[in-house]
Scaffold this motif. Structure first.
Motif, mmCIF file in Angstrom:
data_model
loop_
_atom_site.group_PDB
_atom_site.id
_atom_site.type_symbol
_atom_site.label_atom_id
_atom_site.label_comp_id
_atom_site.label_asym_id
_atom_site.label_seq_id
_atom_site.Cartn_x
_atom_site.Cartn_y
_atom_site.Cartn_z
ATOM 1 N N THR A 173 0.846 -1.186 0.000
ATOM 2 C CA THR A 173 0.000 0.000 0.000
ATOM 3 C C THR A 173 0.887 1.242 0.000
ATOM 4 O O THR A 173 2.083 1.176 0.276
ATOM 5 C CB THR A 173 -0.909 0.019 1.238
ATOM 6 O OG1 THR A 173 -0.086 -0.004 2.419
ATOM 7 C CG2 THR A 173 -1.827 -1.193 1.264
ATOM 8 N N GLN A 174 0.276 2.391 -0.293
ATOM 9 C CA GLN A 174 1.002 3.661 -0.249
ATOM 10 C C GLN A 174 1.028 4.193 1.181
ATOM 11 O O GLN A 174 0.034 4.077 1.911
ATOM 12 C CB GLN A 174 0.332 4.675 -1.184
ATOM 13 C CG GLN A 174 0.375 4.280 -2.636
ATOM 14 C CD GLN A 174 1.787 4.270 -3.198
ATOM 15 O OE1 GLN A 174 2.671 5.011 -2.722
ATOM 16 N NE2 GLN A 174 2.009 3.429 -4.202
ATOM 17 N N PRO A 175 2.118 4.801 1.620
ATOM 18 C CA PRO A 175 3.387 4.948 0.915
ATOM 19 C C PRO A 175 4.175 3.642 0.908
ATOM 20 O O PRO A 175 4.116 2.873 1.879
ATOM 21 C CB PRO A 175 4.103 6.026 1.721
ATOM 22 C CG PRO A 175 3.571 5.865 3.110
ATOM 23 C CD PRO A 175 2.144 5.448 2.963
ATOM 24 N N VAL A 176 4.920 3.399 -0.171
ATOM 25 C CA VAL A 176 5.696 2.171 -0.296
ATOM 26 C C VAL A 176 6.993 2.316 0.497
ATOM 27 O O VAL A 176 7.801 3.208 0.233
ATOM 28 C CB VAL A 176 5.998 1.861 -1.768
ATOM 29 C CG1 VAL A 176 6.844 0.601 -1.879
ATOM 30 C CG2 VAL A 176 4.709 1.695 -2.560
ATOM 31 N N GLU A 469 7.249 -2.315 -8.429
ATOM 32 C CA GLU A 469 6.556 -1.046 -8.583
ATOM 33 C C GLU A 469 7.548 0.103 -8.701
ATOM 34 O O GLU A 469 7.220 1.171 -9.203
ATOM 35 C CB GLU A 469 5.622 -0.808 -7.381
ATOM 36 C CG GLU A 469 4.549 -1.866 -7.224
ATOM 37 C CD GLU A 469 3.634 -1.949 -8.439
ATOM 38 O OE1 GLU A 469 3.368 -0.892 -9.042
ATOM 39 O OE2 GLU A 469 3.199 -3.061 -8.782
ATOM 40 N N ASN A 470 8.765 -0.117 -8.224
ATOM 41 C CA ASN A 470 9.818 0.898 -8.293
ATOM 42 C C ASN A 470 10.785 0.502 -9.399
ATOM 43 O O ASN A 470 11.486 -0.503 -9.288
ATOM 44 C CB ASN A 470 10.536 1.002 -6.940
ATOM 45 C CG ASN A 470 11.483 2.185 -6.872
ATOM 46 O OD1 ASN A 470 12.170 2.511 -7.829
ATOM 47 N ND2 ASN A 470 11.522 2.820 -5.714
#
Length: 498
Positions: A173-176, A469-470
């Motif tokens: 979830t955010q923040p990662v 995701e990054n």
């Protein structure tokens, strides 16, 4: 608590062949009759005449002369190995500039660690082993690093734990953020970009052996040597990408040098600390080695050294099922990303697949593909399970037909907690020998992460975790050198080279 298992070199004399023992005995006789021990002015003939022996004098003189030749051969071999070691160091320095190193290039790792007190037999055995192994390592290292030189780059080091790091995970979830679980009884959350510690969980009374994040909420579950698993909530705020130059903490500061109070939030760099869990799961009678969330996040599974895995309801902390059947301690557990499936691994050389998709039927399948402890078994996005073991192999299995593996990867060191990228399906293998290697699902080796005296892990690597995701920092590793490392893996280039 898990025990560190680094690779080590055994004594050469411990496994000596009987023929070598006889040779060593002869060489030891030669040393007692060497010229170094003779009184000045005493000749060989004088020594022979004064000794009680059944051998004729010419034969004994001939034997001493032959032993002298053997000693000179060993001296020449020793000199050649010194020169070879210098060449290896020179090649190491040249390759270090490119972010690579030769596996046999560190003198502290090789078999050549001679001392003046070593016997001639021990010295000869070590020299011969090193002389043969060093050249082959040079060749194999060039082959191994040729395809990975431009695609693996160390980006960030996360330093702050006071003991080895057993496990790491990335939030969904955010923040990662990055989470690490350590033998220092704590779990830390990190900013991936800056490498700063954002939060510390200090609710356990024993080693924190694993950490996993809830699929949709800001919650984490940690498993510990205190025989419990904790579910706890966190709230973090990511720091600014570029802190001011006069900030009290910079990226290069080693948190391990701080005082105890400073890590708890009382020092110049305050780190919020969570000490009370939302829920405590305490049905196990031994060390809880791992825990994970089932799909949906309403249930969790824990694995313990009491040879059982437990399934709990998150909201009520109620024990739903106890999964028994393993003959020895469990080492890991993992849940399927989209289905109600659980896989548990054990020291009994097996891993088991538990199926909870049908509420009325809870089936289990046992798989016996390894000859030593299965350190981890993980699901992939498709219908595969990948298992790693202390038997130095990694096996890829098809869930539809798991009678035999569809691929087997053989390595030179025990394999710890592996991970598989969701998009590119690349397996990251952490090893006891401080290496991290990348393979595809068919068992083809893609790369080895660079490691030298100035970069990479200095002790065994315990776990890997992908973060696709990054696009920049997309692989994380942690080890018993108390640090986690973020890497950039150019997966596209890797697949092109494959």
């Amino acid at each position: 608590m898990p025990v560190e298992g680094g690779s080590s070199s055994g004594s050469a004399s411990a496994t000596r062949h009987p023929k070598q023992k006889r040779k060593a005995h002869s060489l030891s006789i030669r040393r007692t009759n060497s010229t170094e021990d003779r009184p000045q002015g005493v000749q060989r003939g004088d020594m022979l005449e004064g000794q009680d022996s059944k051998l004729p004098l010419p034969i004994r003189s001939n034997l001493l002369e032959l032993f002298g030749q053997i000693e000179r051969e060993f001296e020449n071999l020793y000199i050649e190995n010194i020169e070879l070691r210098r060449e290896i160091d020179s090649l190491n320095e040249r390759l270090t500039g490119d972010g690579q190193t030769i596996e046999g290039g560190d003198p502290t790792k090789g078999a050549l660690k001679t001392k003046a007190s070593h016997s001639t037999s021990q010295l000869s055995q070590k020299l011969k082993t090193t002389y043969k192994a060093s050249t082959s390592k040079i060749v194999s290292s060039f082959k191994a690093t040729a395809g990975s030189r431009a695609v693996c780059q160390l980006l960030k080091e996360y330093v702050g734990h006071r003991d080895g790091i057993w496990d790491l995970s990335v939030t969904r979830t955010q923040p990662v953020v990055l989470g690490t679980a350590s033998a220092d009884h704590s779990a830390l959350l990190w900013s991936i970009e800056t490498g700063k510690c954002l939060l510390r969980y200090a609710g356990h009374a024993g080693s924190v052996n694993s950490i996993k994040f809830h699929p949709t909420e800001q919650m984490a579950i940690t498993a510990s040597g205190d025989q419990t698993a904790h579910i706890w909530r966190y709230m973090v705020q990511l720091p600014a990408p570029q802190p001011p130059p006069d900030a009290p903490c910079d990226d290069d500061q080693d948190l391990s040098d701080r005082e105890e109070g400073e890590v708890d939030g009382e020092g110049p760099c305050e780190v919020p600390t969570v000490r009370v869990p939302t829920a405590t799961l305490k049905s196990h009678q031994g060390v809880v080695i791992a825990a994970d969330w089932l799909v949906g996040g309403r249930q969790v599974v824990t694995a313990s050294w009491d040879r059982a895995a437990n399934l709990y309801e998150v909201e009520t902390s109620e024990l739903v099922h106890t999964l028994t059947g393993h003959d020895q301690e469990l080492t890991h557990c993992c849940t399927h990303p989209t289905q109600r499936l659980v896989v548990t691994s054990s020291r009994d050389t097996t891993f088991r697949l538990w199926d909870f998709r049908d509420p009325s039927i809870h089936s289990v399948n046992v798989f016996q593909g390894h000859t030593d402890t299965v350190t981890s078994a993980v699901f992939t996005v498709g219908d595969n399970v990948v298992s790693g073991s202390d038997d130095r192999t990694v096996k890829v299995w098809d869930l539809k037909n798991m009678r035999s593996p569809i691929a087997t990867i053989r390595t030179d060191s025990a394999v710890n907690r592996i991970s598989v990228s969701a998009n590119q399906r690349i397996i990251a293998l952490p090893h006891d020998n401080r290496q991290v290697r990348l393979f595809d699902m068919s068992g083809v080796r893609l790369a080895r992460l660079p490691r030298s005296n100035r970069m990479g892990h200095r002790r065994m690597v315990c776990c890997t975790a992908w973060n696709e995701e990054n696009q920049s920092c997309n692989l994380f590793t942690c080890g018993f050198d108390r640090q986690a490392i973020g890497w950039n893996i150019n997966i596209t280039l890797l697949l092109q080279e494959k």
